[in-house]
Design a protein around this motif. Structure first.
Motif, short mmCIF file in Angstrom:
data_model
loop_
_atom_site.label_atom_id
_atom_site.label_comp_id
_atom_site.label_asym_id
_atom_site.label_seq_id
_atom_site.Cartn_x
_atom_site.Cartn_y
_atom_site.Cartn_z
N ILE A 232 32.93 3.68 7.28
CA ILE A 232 32.47 4.62 8.30
C ILE A 232 31.63 5.72 7.66
CG2 ILE A 232 33.20 6.32 10.02
CD1 ILE A 232 35.68 4.65 10.51
N LEU A 233 32.14 6.28 6.55
CA LEU A 233 31.41 7.32 5.82
C LEU A 233 30.10 6.77 5.25
CD1 LEU A 233 31.44 10.25 4.84
CD2 LEU A 233 32.65 9.48 2.78
N PHE A 234 30.14 5.54 4.77
CA PHE A 234 28.94 4.90 4.22
C PHE A 234 27.88 4.73 5.30
CE2 PHE A 234 26.44 1.07 3.43
CZ PHE A 234 25.92 1.34 2.16
N PHE A 235 28.28 4.22 6.45
CA PHE A 235 27.34 4.00 7.56
C PHE A 235 26.75 5.33 8.04
CE2 PHE A 235 26.42 3.51 12.12
CZ PHE A 235 25.50 2.47 12.05
N PHE A 236 27.61 6.35 8.17
CA PHE A 236 27.17 7.67 8.62
C PHE A 236 26.16 8.27 7.64
CE2 PHE A 236 27.80 12.32 8.32
CZ PHE A 236 27.33 12.68 9.57
N SER A 237 26.45 8.17 6.33
CA SER A 237 25.57 8.73 5.30
C SER A 237 24.22 8.02 5.29
CB SER A 237 26.22 8.61 3.92
OG SER A 237 27.47 9.28 3.89
N MET A 238 24.24 6.69 5.44
CA MET A 238 23.00 5.93 5.44
C MET A 238 22.11 6.30 6.62
SD MET A 238 22.55 3.89 2.86
CE MET A 238 21.35 2.73 3.52
N ILE A 239 22.72 6.46 7.80
CA ILE A 239 21.96 6.83 8.99
C ILE A 239 21.33 8.20 8.82
CG2 ILE A 239 22.13 7.43 11.44
CD1 ILE A 239 22.17 4.46 10.96
N VAL A 240 22.10 9.16 8.33
CA VAL A 240 21.59 10.53 8.16
C VAL A 240 20.48 10.57 7.12
CG1 VAL A 240 22.17 12.86 7.41
CG2 VAL A 240 23.75 11.62 8.88
N ILE A 241 20.66 9.87 5.99
CA ILE A 241 19.64 9.84 4.94
C ILE A 241 18.35 9.21 5.47
CG2 ILE A 241 19.01 8.73 2.75
CD1 ILE A 241 21.94 9.12 1.89
N PHE A 242 18.49 8.14 6.24
CA PHE A 242 17.33 7.46 6.82
C PHE A 242 16.58 8.41 7.77
CE2 PHE A 242 15.51 4.97 10.34
CZ PHE A 242 14.62 4.18 9.63
N LEU A 243 17.32 9.11 8.62
CA LEU A 243 16.70 10.02 9.58
C LEU A 243 16.09 11.23 8.87
CD1 LEU A 243 19.28 9.98 12.52
CD2 LEU A 243 17.02 8.90 12.45
N LEU A 244 16.77 11.71 7.83
CA LEU A 244 16.25 12.85 7.08
C LEU A 244 14.88 12.54 6.49
CD1 LEU A 244 19.36 14.33 5.21
CD2 LEU A 244 17.93 15.49 6.89
N PHE A 245 14.77 11.34 5.90
CA PHE A 245 13.48 10.99 5.28
C PHE A 245 12.44 10.63 6.33
CE2 PHE A 245 10.45 7.87 3.65
CZ PHE A 245 9.88 8.62 2.63
N LEU A 246 12.82 9.76 7.26
CA LEU A 246 11.84 9.22 8.19
C LEU A 246 11.35 10.26 9.19
CD1 LEU A 246 10.40 6.58 8.89
CD2 LEU A 246 12.18 6.10 10.56
N VAL A 247 12.23 11.18 9.58
CA VAL A 247 11.87 12.16 10.61
C VAL A 247 11.65 13.55 10.01
CG1 VAL A 247 12.54 13.25 12.77
CG2 VAL A 247 13.08 10.84 12.39
N VAL A 248 12.68 14.08 9.36
CA VAL A 248 12.62 15.47 8.88
C VAL A 248 11.56 15.64 7.79
CG1 VAL A 248 13.91 17.37 7.88
CG2 VAL A 248 15.04 15.80 9.47
N HIS A 249 11.59 14.77 6.79
CA HIS A 249 10.62 14.88 5.69
C HIS A 249 9.19 14.73 6.20
CE1 HIS A 249 9.04 14.50 1.60
NE2 HIS A 249 8.30 13.50 2.06
N VAL A 250 8.96 13.75 7.04
CA VAL A 250 7.62 13.52 7.59
C VAL A 250 7.21 14.68 8.50
CG1 VAL A 250 6.23 12.01 9.05
CG2 VAL A 250 7.83 11.01 7.42
N TYR A 251 8.16 15.21 9.27
CA TYR A 251 7.85 16.33 10.16
C TYR A 251 7.47 17.57 9.35
CZ TYR A 251 8.35 20.06 13.58
OH TYR A 251 8.11 21.15 14.37
N ILE A 252 8.21 17.86 8.29
CA ILE A 252 7.89 19.02 7.46
C ILE A 252 6.51 18.86 6.83
CG2 ILE A 252 8.54 20.30 5.38
CD1 ILE A 252 11.46 19.73 6.02
N THR A 253 6.19 17.63 6.42
CA THR A 253 4.86 17.36 5.85
C THR A 253 3.77 17.62 6.90
OG1 THR A 253 5.81 15.66 4.40
CG2 THR A 253 3.42 15.64 4.71
N ALA A 254 4.01 17.16 8.13
CA ALA A 254 3.05 17.41 9.22
C ALA A 254 2.92 18.90 9.50
CB ALA A 254 3.50 16.67 10.47
N LEU A 255 4.05 19.60 9.47
CA LEU A 255 4.06 21.04 9.68
C LEU A 255 3.23 21.75 8.61
CD1 LEU A 255 5.65 22.98 11.70
CD2 LEU A 255 7.19 23.40 9.77
#
Length: 317
Positions: A160-183
């Motif tokens: 459960i912790l593994f799945f949760f961590s993977m999802i958050v890491i994926f979203l952090l890179f794919l959305v947050v990192h890319v959004y900050i770059t666009a910003l």
């Protein structure tokens, strides 16, 4: 950029790319010199970096020799590489954004006038970059925190912790990192074209991205993906392909990839300039070309007090 300002909001991603690709035709000599003196060294350094670090890393991995001296050389090289990358990245941004804006306002464009404007523009971009760095530092702390959480999940075999961590890491890179770059990219344009920079430019960029966030994310993601593919091919063929490819093939592929990256970086810089006008149009923030003309003249010592608004609501930094 010949479209009426109110129609720019309807440009699709394909339209933005077409519009951006056509801009250099308006002043080919200026863009040729900008590309040769600023964008080419930047692109070459990005790809050639691994060519210089690989021998040092190989010697560090070797059981023989002085590892401390190799580490010192590597750290010194990395330090100067980052300084070079940072400087030419900001210089390229300043040159392209200023030149595109000058063409947009029908201001006379030349390589010498662009160079004259760069010192003033560079200072504003540098302060904005410091705020972006602070934002990225907070993001990296959160990202590393979830990486540690992922390692704990693997060590404790907690699915459960593994799945949760993977999802958050994926979203952090794919959305947050890319959004900050666009910003950051949009804030860089704001810093050049409006009398704001630093945190105020970041806030203005955040407001402009509303309603066009996913378009910005797609543009940045495609740019990063293309750069990633170019770096991957360069690494596998030029850097690590000594046993599978001859020296001539590696030189030819390396030169071709540097040329492709130069084009990608040039178009990328023009896309962020065009995207600024698209966002302004989307929010119905008309740009008075005569006021913008005067604002750009300020970088060349031709400053005339603004006669009308360029929709710069916040004048404080």
């Amino acid at each position: 950029m010949d479209l009426p300002p109110e129609e720019l909001q309807f440009l699709s991603i394909t339209d933005i790319l077409k519009e951006s690709s056509s801009i250099p035709k308006q002043s080919p000599k200026t863009f040729y010199l900008i590309t040769l003196t600023l964008i080419f060294p930047l692109s070459f350094a990005i790809l050639a970096h691994s060519l210089f670090t690989l021998p040092l890393l190989t010697q560090i991995d070797s059981p023989f020799g002085s590892h401390s001296s190799q580490w010192t050389k590597l750290l010194i090289f990395q330090f100067f590489y980052l300084i070079f990358l940072f400087a030419f990245s900001l210089l390229s941004t300043a040159a392209v954004v200023f030149t595109v804006a000058s063409l947009y306002t029908s201001k006379p464009v030349s390589f010498s006038s662009t160079l004259s404007a760069i010192p003033s523009v560079f200072k504003r971009l540098f302060i904005t970059y410091l705020w972006v760095t602070l934002t990225m530092s907070i993001y990296n702390i959160v990202f590393v925190g979830f990486l540690i959480l992922l390692l704990i999940a693997v060590d404790t075999q907690n699915p459960i912790l593994f799945f949760f961590s993977m999802i958050v890491i994926f979203l952090l890179f794919l959305v947050v990192h890319v959004y900050i770059t666009a910003l950051w990219h949009l804030a860089s344009v704001v810093s050049v074209l409006e009398p704001v920079y630093g945190f105020t430019a970041m806030r203005k960029s955040y407001e402009l991205l509303k309603g066009r966030t996913w378009m910005a994310i797609v543009l940045v993601f495609v740019y990063l993906a293309i750069c990633g593919v170019i770096n991957g091919i360069f690494g596998s063929v030029v850097v690590h392909g000594g046993e599978d490819y001859g020296i001539l093939v590696r030189i030819m592929v390396g030169g071709l990839l540097v040329g492709v990256l130069v084009i990608v970086n040039l178009i990328g810089l023009m896309v962020q300039s065009v995207f600024y006008y698209v966002c302004k149009s989307y929010h119905h923030q008309g740009i008075d070309k005569s006021a913008l003309y005067d604002h750009l003249g300020g970088y060349l010592g031709e400053y005339v007090p603004l006669k009308s608004s360029i929709q710069m609501e916040n004048l404080e930094v």
